[in-house]
Design an enzyme around this catalytic site. Structure first.
Site: not given
Length: 811
Positions: A193, A326, A337, A358, A363, A422
Site C-alpha cells: 500500500c 494514510h 498514524e 480514502k 483504498h 503490510f
C-alpha cells in the site's frame, strides 16, 4: 508529433537534449516539478474528476457491479465505473483482460497528453527518450492476468500463454514505456500500500541524482475476488463507506484505479513553459519491524518516514500546512498514524490540517500513494484542503484536525502525503509549491560491499557457487525436458515460532541476510545493542516473480470453496514485500526499506537502489537482497512460455544478501572491504512487454552509462559477468552490445547462469557476489562489469572493482 514552436523554443529543446552531458549538478536540478497528472478512480476517468469529487466531499464508494461480493462482510468499494479497453494497444491477448493495465494506460495517456498539449513544443521530442524513465508502484500487479491463466489450467481450458508475460509489476512498467518509446530507467516497486508514494519519490530522486530528466511515474491496482477475500479474512472491511479517524469507523473500503504524473527537472519545465502544479521535495522511507499487517502501535516506525522526508526536504515542521493521511479507517492504523504525526511534527501537529482521500474513493492499495499525491499537489496549487468524508464523532485517540466532511481554504507552501503498508513498509512524500528553499544537492559517496550471504543451487555460501563457476560444474538437474536448480534448504533451521508464518522466499532471505551481517561483522541483536544503529540500517529486496508459493496457497482454496476458505494467516504473505518485512521484523533493521520488482534484473536493481540511498547519507548500512523461489506452477508457467527446455534455459532459485556501507565508514570500523561499487545504469529498449531489441542498443547504452558513471574506460574492464540465459534473441542482443562497446576482443566473459541456472530476479546479485567472493581468493586486476536483463527489455549494468589499500581482502 507537434512541431509548432518558435525557433528559440526549438533551440531550447535541442539544448535540453544535450544538457545531460554537462551533469546534474551543473544544471541546478535539485528541484523536481510535477508538470502534469492523470487519474482514473471511482470519481471518474480523469484527474479533474478526482479533484472535483474529493474537494466537494463526494463519496464514490458504492455497491460493486463487476464482482460477486456475496459471502463478504461488505458489498461496496471504490469501483471504477467505465473501464477503457486500452490494453489492446499493448498487445494484450484479446480473450483475456486486466483492469490494472487499462487503468494505468488511461492515467498515463492523460498525463502525457497534458504535457504535449500544454507545451509550445513537443516535450517528448525535445527531451532525449533515453532520458525519459518510467517508475510504477503496484501491490497486485497483473493478478487478474495470473488468475485467468491459473484458473483456465485448473479447468482444463487452453489459455493463451502470452497472458503470463503481463503478470509481474515490471511488465506494467515496460508496457507503459513501450507505448511512449521511453528508454531511460524503467522500474517497478512493490511495497504494497506504500508502492505508489514510493514510486513517485524514487522517480523524483532519480531525476535529482541525474539518472533521468523526466519520468512518468505512478501506481495502479484493480479489484479482484482474491484481493477482497484477503481483506475480508482479516476482518478489515467496513460494511459502509470508510470513516477514517472517526470514532464510528468500522474498517477500510477498498478501491481501484491509477494515478500517473509527469515529473521533470524544474529548470527544464520552466524552459518549456510547462505548468507548475507542485514539487516533490523528498521521500522518506522506514520499516516498522513489528508485524506482517498491523502498524507499530506507538507510531514510531511511521514517524521515522515522516521525519526522514521532512529532513531531506530541508523544511521545518511549522511550514507544513496539510497532511493527506494514510487514513484507512481501521482502528489500529488511524490511532498509530495519529501518534506518528504527533511524534514527527511535535507541537506543530495541532496546527496541521489532516484528511483522508480514502474516505471518498477507497483504498487503492499500490495506486493509493500516487492518487493521493495528486490530490495533495492540487491542494497546494488551489490552496484548498479536501475533507475527510463520513466523519462522525471525535475519537480521543485520534485527536488531530481531520477537516471533517467539508473542505476549507489554507495558506501553506508545504504539504505531506503518508502511505503505510503490510510488512511495515512506510513511505512519506513532502510536496511544496516551489517557493521554499531547495534542499542541497546530495553528493554521492563511495559505496563498498562488506558482507555476503548466499543460497543457490550449488549449496550454501557464495563459495559453493564460485566453485561451480570456476570448475564449470552445472548445479541443475534434469526434470523431464527441463533442467531445474533448487536451493537445498531445511526450514527446521529456523525456529518453529519464527517460521510459522513465513514462506520460502522469506526464510531464504532471512538466512542469507543474517549471514551477510555476520560476514560484515555487524551485530543487530534483539536487545537493541548494535554495531550500527538499527534505525540506520536499511533493506532493499529485489524479486522478479514475488510470493508465488503464498499466492497459490491462498488463492487455490478460494477457487474450490469460495470466500470462507480464505486464510488470514497466508494472505499477508501474498504481497511482494512480505519477505522484506520478515527480514526487518526478525533482524531489527528498520531504516529505509523498499522492494524492487524489475523482473530478472531485480537483484541488481536492489543493489543499485541500496547504494544510491546509502551513498547519499539516507542510511549507514544497507542490506541488498535478491530472492526468487520455484514452485511447480512457476515452472509450468515458464514452460508454457517456451523459456525452458532445449531452446530455453535452466531455471533455478536463489537468495543472495549483500551488506553495503560507505567506504569511509567501513574503514573506520575496520570492516573487510570485499568490493567497491563504481557506477551503474539502467536503460530500456522501450518496445513494450516481453520485447527486446536484438541489436543490443539498450544493453550497450547501459554499459556505456555505467562506465561513464564509474569513470572507467572500456579498455580498463577486465571481465564481464553475462546475463546470457540461453534464449537466443536476448543473448544475441547482449553479444552485439559487447562487440559494440568493447570491440572485436571483449574482456573475458563469465556466465554464472549457464552453470547455476537462471535464478529469475537474483541473477545480477549472484554475479556480484561471485565476483566479490573470487577477490577473497586472489588479487583481481581491475574493474568488472555485471549485466542484468529483465526479460522484457530493461537492462542493468554495474561496474564493481576489488578493494584497494589496507582494508583489501586477498588470499
Amino acid at each position: 508529433m507537434r512541431t509548432n514552436g518558435t525557433e528559440d523554443q526549438r533551440a531550447d529543446g535541442a539544448r535540453a537534449r544535450t544538457d545531460r552531458s554537462s551533469g546534474y549538478a551543473a544544471a541546478g536540478c535539485e528541484r523536481v516539478s510535477v508538470v502534469s497528472v492523470g487519474a482514473i478512480t471511482s470519481q471518474g476517468p480523469t484527474a479533474k474528476d478526482l479533484w472535483d469529487g474529493v474537494v466537494h466531499g463526494r463519496v464514490a464508494i458504492r455497491e460493486v457491479e463487476h464482482l460477486d461480493m456475496s459471502g463478504f462482510r461488505t458489498a461496496i468499494a471504490g469501483e471504477v465505473q467505465a473501464v477503457p479497453r486500452l490494453s489492446d494497444t499493448i498487445g494484450y491477448p484479446a480473450a483475456a483482460s486486466d483492469r490494472a493495465y487499462d487503468f494505468v494506460l488511461s492515467a498515463a495517456e492523460e498525463a502525457m497528453g497534458a504535457v504535449t498539449a500544454s507545451g509550445v513544443v513537443d516535450v517528448r521530442e525535445s527531451i532525449d527518450p533515453t532520458r525519459w524513465g518510467v517508475v510504477i508502484g503496484t501491490c497486485n500487479a497483473g493478478l487478474l492476468s495470473a488468475r485467468s491463466w491459473y484458473v483456465g489450467r485448473r479447468e482444463g481450458r487452453a489459455v493463451d500463454p502470452r497472458v503470463l508475460t503481463y503478470v509481474t509489476p515490471q511488465a506494467i512498467a515496460e508496457a507503459v514505456a513501450g507505448v511512449y518509446g521511453l528508454q531511460g530507467p524503467v522500474l517497478s516497486l512493490n511495497t504494497a500500500c506504500a508502492a505508489g508514494a514510493n514510486a513517485l519519490g524514487h522517480a523524483a530522486d532519480l531525476i535529482r541524482w541525474g539518472q533521468a530528466d523526466a519520468i512518468l511515474a505512478g501506481g495502479t491496482d484493480a479489484l479482484s475476488d482474491v484481493l477482497v477475500a484477503g481483506f475480508n479474512a482479516l476482518e478489515s472491511l467496513s460494511p459502509r463507506p470508510a470513516a477514517p479517524y472517526s470514532r464510528n469507523r468500522e474498517g477500510l473500503s477498498l478501491g481501484e484505479g491509477s494515478g500517473m504524473v509527469v515529473l521533470m527537472r524544474s529548470d527544464l519545465a520552466a524552459r518549456f513553459a510547462l505548468p507548475h502544479i507542485a514539487e516533490i521535495a523528498a521521500l522518506g522511507l522506514s520499516a516498522d519491524g513489528y508485524h506482517p499487517t498491523a502498524p507499530r502501535p506507538d507510531g514510531s516506525g511511521a514517524s521515522r518516514a515522516i521525519g526522514a522526508a521532512v529532513d531531506a526536504a530541508a523544511i521545518g515542521t511549522a511550514e507544513v500546512g496539510y497532511v493527506n493521511g494514510h487514513g484507512t479507517g481501521t482502528p489500529k492504523n488511524d490511532a498509530a498514524e495519529t501518534l506518528a504525526m504527533r511524534r514527527a511534527f511535535g507541537a506543530d501537529a495541532d496546527d496541521i490540517a489532516v484528511s483522508s482521500t480514502k474516505s471518498m474513493i477507497g483504498h487503492l492499495l499500490g495506486a493509493a500513494g500516487a492518487v493521493e499525491a495528486i490530490v495533495t499537489a492540487r491542494a497546494l496549487a488551489e490552496q484548498v484542503v479536501p475533507p475527510t468524508a463520513n466523519y462522525g464523532e471525535v475519537d480521543p485517540v485520534c485527536d488531530l484536525d481531520y477537516v471533517p466532511n467539508d473542505s476549507r481554504p489554507m495558506s501553506a507552501s508545504v504539504a505531506v502525503s503518508n502511505n503505510f503498508a503490510f510488512g511495515g513498509a512506510n513511505a512519506t512524500l513532502v510536496l511544496t509549491d516551489g517557493t521554499t528553499t531547495a534542499p542541497a544537492v546530495e553528493t554521492a559517496e563511495q559505496v563498498v560491499i562488506t558482507g555476503i550471504g548466499a543460497l543457490s543451487s550449488a549449496g550454501e555460501g557464495i563459495d559453493a557457487a564460485l566453485d561451480a563457476v570456476l570448475h564449470r560444474r552445472s548445479t541443475t538437474v534434469a526434470v523431464g525436458d527441463d533442467r531445474i536448480g533448487r536451493v537445498p534448504f531445511d526450514p527446521a533451521r529456523i525456529p518453529a515460532k519464527v517460521r510459522r508464518r513465513m514462506d520460502r522466499p522469506a526464510m531464504l532471505s532471512l538466512v542469507t541476510a543474517r549471514a551477510a551481517l555476520d560476514d560484515a561483522g555487524i551485530d543487530v541483536p534483539a536487545d537493541g545493542g548494535t554495531t550500527i544503529d538499527a534505525e540506520r540500517i536499511g533493506t532493499v529486496l529485489g524479486t522478479g516473480i514475488g510470493p508465488m508459493e503464498a499466492m497459490e496457497a491462498f488463492a487455490a482454496p478460494l477457487f474450490d470453496r469460495g470466500p470462507t476458505a480464505a486464510s488470514p494467516a497466508v494472505f499477508p504473505n501474498t504481497v511482494y514485500n512480505a519477505a522484506t518485512g520478515q527480514v526487518c521484523m526478525n533482524l531489527g533493521t528498520v531504516g529505509p526499506t523498499t522492494t524492487v520488482t524489475t523482473g530478472h534484473t531485480a537483484g541488481g536493481a536492489a543493489i543499485v537502489y541500496a547504494a544510491d540511498l546509502l551513498g547519499r547519507g539516507r542510511a549507514d548500512a544497507m542490506l541488498a537482497i535478491g530472492v526468487d523461489t520455484l514452485t511447480d506452477t512457476v515452472i509450468d508457467a515458464y514452460r508454457d512460455l517456451g523459456l525452458t527446455g532445449a531452446r530455453g534455459y535452466a531455471l533455478s532459485e536463489a537468495a543472495v544478501s549483500l551488506v553495503l556501507e560507505r567506504s569511509a565508514d567501513a574503514r573506520r570500523r575496520g570492516a573487510p572491504i570485499l568490493a567497491r561499487l563504481l557506477g551503474h545504469a539502467i536503460a530500456s529498449d522501450g518496445l513494450g512487454v516481453a520485447r527486446t531489441d536484438v541489436t543490443g542498443a539498450g544493453v550497450a547504452r547501459a554499459i556505456r552509462s555505467a562506465l561513464d558513471a564509474a569513470g572507467v574506460a572500456a579498455d580498463e574492464v577486465v571481465a564481464v559477468y553475462s546475463a546470457a540465459s540461453g534464449v537466443a534473441a536476448a543473448d544475441r542482443g547482449e553479444a552485439a552490445a559487447l562487440a559494440d562497446v568493447f570491440g572485436a576482443t571483449p574482456p573475458p566473459i563469465v556466465d554464472p547462469q549457464a552453470l547455476l541456472g537462471v535464478p529469475m530476479g537474483v541473477g545480477p546479485a549472484v554475479s556480484v557476489a561471485v565476483a566479490a567472493a573470487s577477490w577473497r581468493r586472489w588479487d583481481a586486476l581491475g574493474p568488472t562489469v555485471i549485466l542484468g536483463d529483465s526479460g522484457g527489455g530493461t537492462h542493468l549494468a554495474l561496474v564493481i572493482a576489488p578493494a584497494t589499500g589496507e582494508t583489501a581482502v586477498s588470499a
